[in-house]
Motif scaffolding. Structure first.
Motif, mmCIF file in Angstrom:
data_model
loop_
_atom_site.group_PDB
_atom_site.id
_atom_site.type_symbol
_atom_site.label_atom_id
_atom_site.label_comp_id
_atom_site.label_asym_id
_atom_site.label_seq_id
_atom_site.Cartn_x
_atom_site.Cartn_y
_atom_site.Cartn_z
ATOM 1 N N ASN A 1 -13.357 -8.051 2.894
ATOM 2 C CA ASN A 1 -12.538 -7.534 3.985
ATOM 3 C C ASN A 1 -11.147 -7.136 3.500
ATOM 4 O O ASN A 1 -10.520 -7.834 2.701
ATOM 5 C CB ASN A 1 -12.398 -8.589 5.089
ATOM 6 N N ARG A 2 -10.669 -6.002 4.011
ATOM 7 C CA ARG A 2 -9.334 -5.512 3.709
ATOM 8 C C ARG A 2 -8.665 -5.059 5.005
ATOM 9 O O ARG A 2 -9.315 -4.481 5.866
ATOM 10 C CB ARG A 2 -9.390 -4.339 2.718
ATOM 11 N N LEU B 1 -1.233 -4.055 1.973
ATOM 12 C CA LEU B 1 -2.688 -4.161 1.938
ATOM 13 C C LEU B 1 -3.050 -5.627 1.727
ATOM 14 O O LEU B 1 -2.605 -6.255 0.764
ATOM 15 C CB LEU B 1 -3.260 -3.302 0.810
ATOM 16 N N ASP C 1 -8.267 -2.721 10.205
ATOM 17 C CA ASP C 1 -9.242 -2.788 9.122
ATOM 18 C C ASP C 1 -9.070 -1.587 8.206
ATOM 19 O O ASP C 1 -8.666 -0.503 8.634
ATOM 20 C CB ASP C 1 -10.667 -2.811 9.678
ATOM 21 N N TYR C 2 -9.401 -1.778 6.939
ATOM 22 C CA TYR C 2 -9.204 -0.716 5.954
ATOM 23 C C TYR C 2 -10.427 -0.604 5.054
ATOM 24 O O TYR C 2 -11.001 -1.614 4.639
ATOM 25 C CB TYR C 2 -7.965 -1.005 5.102
ATOM 26 N N TYR D 1 0.837 -1.191 0.000
ATOM 27 C CA TYR D 1 0.000 0.000 0.000
ATOM 28 C C TYR D 1 0.878 1.248 0.000
ATOM 29 O O TYR D 1 0.576 2.241 -0.638
ATOM 30 C CB TYR D 1 -0.917 -0.012 1.214
ATOM 31 N N GLU E 1 -11.604 -0.172 -6.309
ATOM 32 C CA GLU E 1 -10.398 -0.871 -5.885
ATOM 33 C C GLU E 1 -9.240 0.105 -5.834
ATOM 34 O O GLU E 1 -9.168 1.045 -6.622
ATOM 35 C CB GLU E 1 -10.081 -1.992 -6.875
ATOM 36 N N LYS F 1 -6.040 -8.327 1.158
ATOM 37 C CA LYS F 1 -7.425 -8.455 0.704
ATOM 38 C C LYS F 1 -7.826 -9.924 0.782
ATOM 39 O O LYS F 1 -7.164 -10.786 0.204
ATOM 40 C CB LYS F 1 -7.566 -7.969 -0.739
#
Length: 315
Positions: A101-102, A93, A114-115, A87, A123, A95
């Motif tokens: 959920n990310r 990051l 959490d992101y 990221y 995206e 996924k």
């Protein structure tokens, strides 16, 4: 290598240029990957399908499970059926493939949070040097855009792209059909056409162009299916007819190549000089001091002089 891994592993490899990553190399034994140091001592046993050594992390994968370690080989994350991309320089990051959920993993602290995707993006692909690639819908039409970390659009209406900037450039195919390498201002400074493998074409939410600048050169297969090399100033030179690169970029001044007639592998420099002869059944790019090869049917590593060290002799 599975297509899912190929498409994002390139992005992780791009961060292999600082001191930590240069201290270690990958080796293979019985088809599995491990890690050795400069003295060819085994640091991580060969138990993984593949390993990527980055400037501040190690990413390992086996049986659809991905693990992330810090430079001290402390496990920071382990997960099954996930996709990983940088990221930014200090965060990965994560996924989950089976859900929306990310999570962001901080590589310094090991913290996992959490992101949520910013703004109206469908995206995100992370931000390097304040620039990132996003994928979004506009009136039922999907395209990529290059944006800065504040959401300002640098270039829109991109049909496809590489995952991130390298050497200040990113490969793009525009909606209007124009293609080439774009600088950080969103200007196409090198025009080039990119051959896309048919197996990569189809519905998706991730970039598929694999061509990139690294060490100031880019190796590109054009739509005539001929391999050419661009330098950072845009000068193009066609590779010899009987040579194709095994990987997409130079590492430590060398790239593995295959002789299309003999099917044997060697290594060349950006001047197309064969530095290590065609004598390997398989060859991979240099990671640190060594590169993985298969020689006379055996797993081995070589140094930049072509000296061979069999994996069965490593301790």
């Amino acid at each position: 290598m599975k297509r899912r891994n190929l498409l994002w592993i390139v992005c992780l490899i791009l961060f292999c240029s600082c001191a930590f990553s240069n201290d270690y190399s990958i080796f293979r034994k019985d088809g599995l990957c491990g890690i050795i140091n400069d003295d060819r001592e085994i640091i991580m046993l060969p138990t993984y399908d593949w390993i990527t050594i980055n400037s501040n992390s190690i990413v390992c994968s086996k049986d659809r499970t991905d693990e992330i370690y810090n430079p001290k080989f402390k496990l920071l994350f382990s997960g099954t059926w996930v996709n990983l991309t940088y990221y930014n320089d200090d965060e990965i990051l994560i996924k989950e493939s089976m859900s929306a959920n990310r999570m962001l993993l901080n590589l310094e602290t090991g913290t996992l949070i959490d992101y949520e995707i910013k703004q109206n993006y469908s995206e995100e692909n992370g931000y390097r040097e304040n620039l990132g690639l996003v994928w979004r819908e506009n009136n039922g039409r999907y395209s990529y855009s290059i944006v800065d970390s504040e959401g300002n659009v640098i270039l829109a209406d991109i049909e496809d792209a590489h995952s991130c900037y390298t050497n200040g450039m990113i490969a793009v195919i525009m909606r209007d059909g124009k293609s080439g390498f774009v600088n950080k201002k969103g200007e196409m400074v090198i025009e080039a056409d990119f051959y896309i493998e048919p197996s990569d074409v189809g519905p998706r939410k991730y970039p598929i162009i694999r061509y990139l600048f690294n060490e100031n050169y880019a190796l590109v297969k054009n739509n005539e299916q001929k391999w050419v090399q661009y330098n950072i100033k845009g000068k193009v030179k066609e590779l010899p007819n009987n040579i194709e690169p095994v990987e997409y970029s130079y590492e430590n001044g060398l790239v593995p190549i295959i002789n299309t007639e003999t099917k044997m592998c060697g290594y060349m420099n950006p001047k197309f000089k064969i530095i290590i002869p065609f004598k390997f059944e398989k060859a991979e790019g240099f990671v640190g001091k060594y590169a993985v090869v298969k020689y006379n049917g055996k797993d081995a590593v070589i140094d930049k002089k072509g000296n061979i060290f069999y994996s069965e002799d490593l301790k």
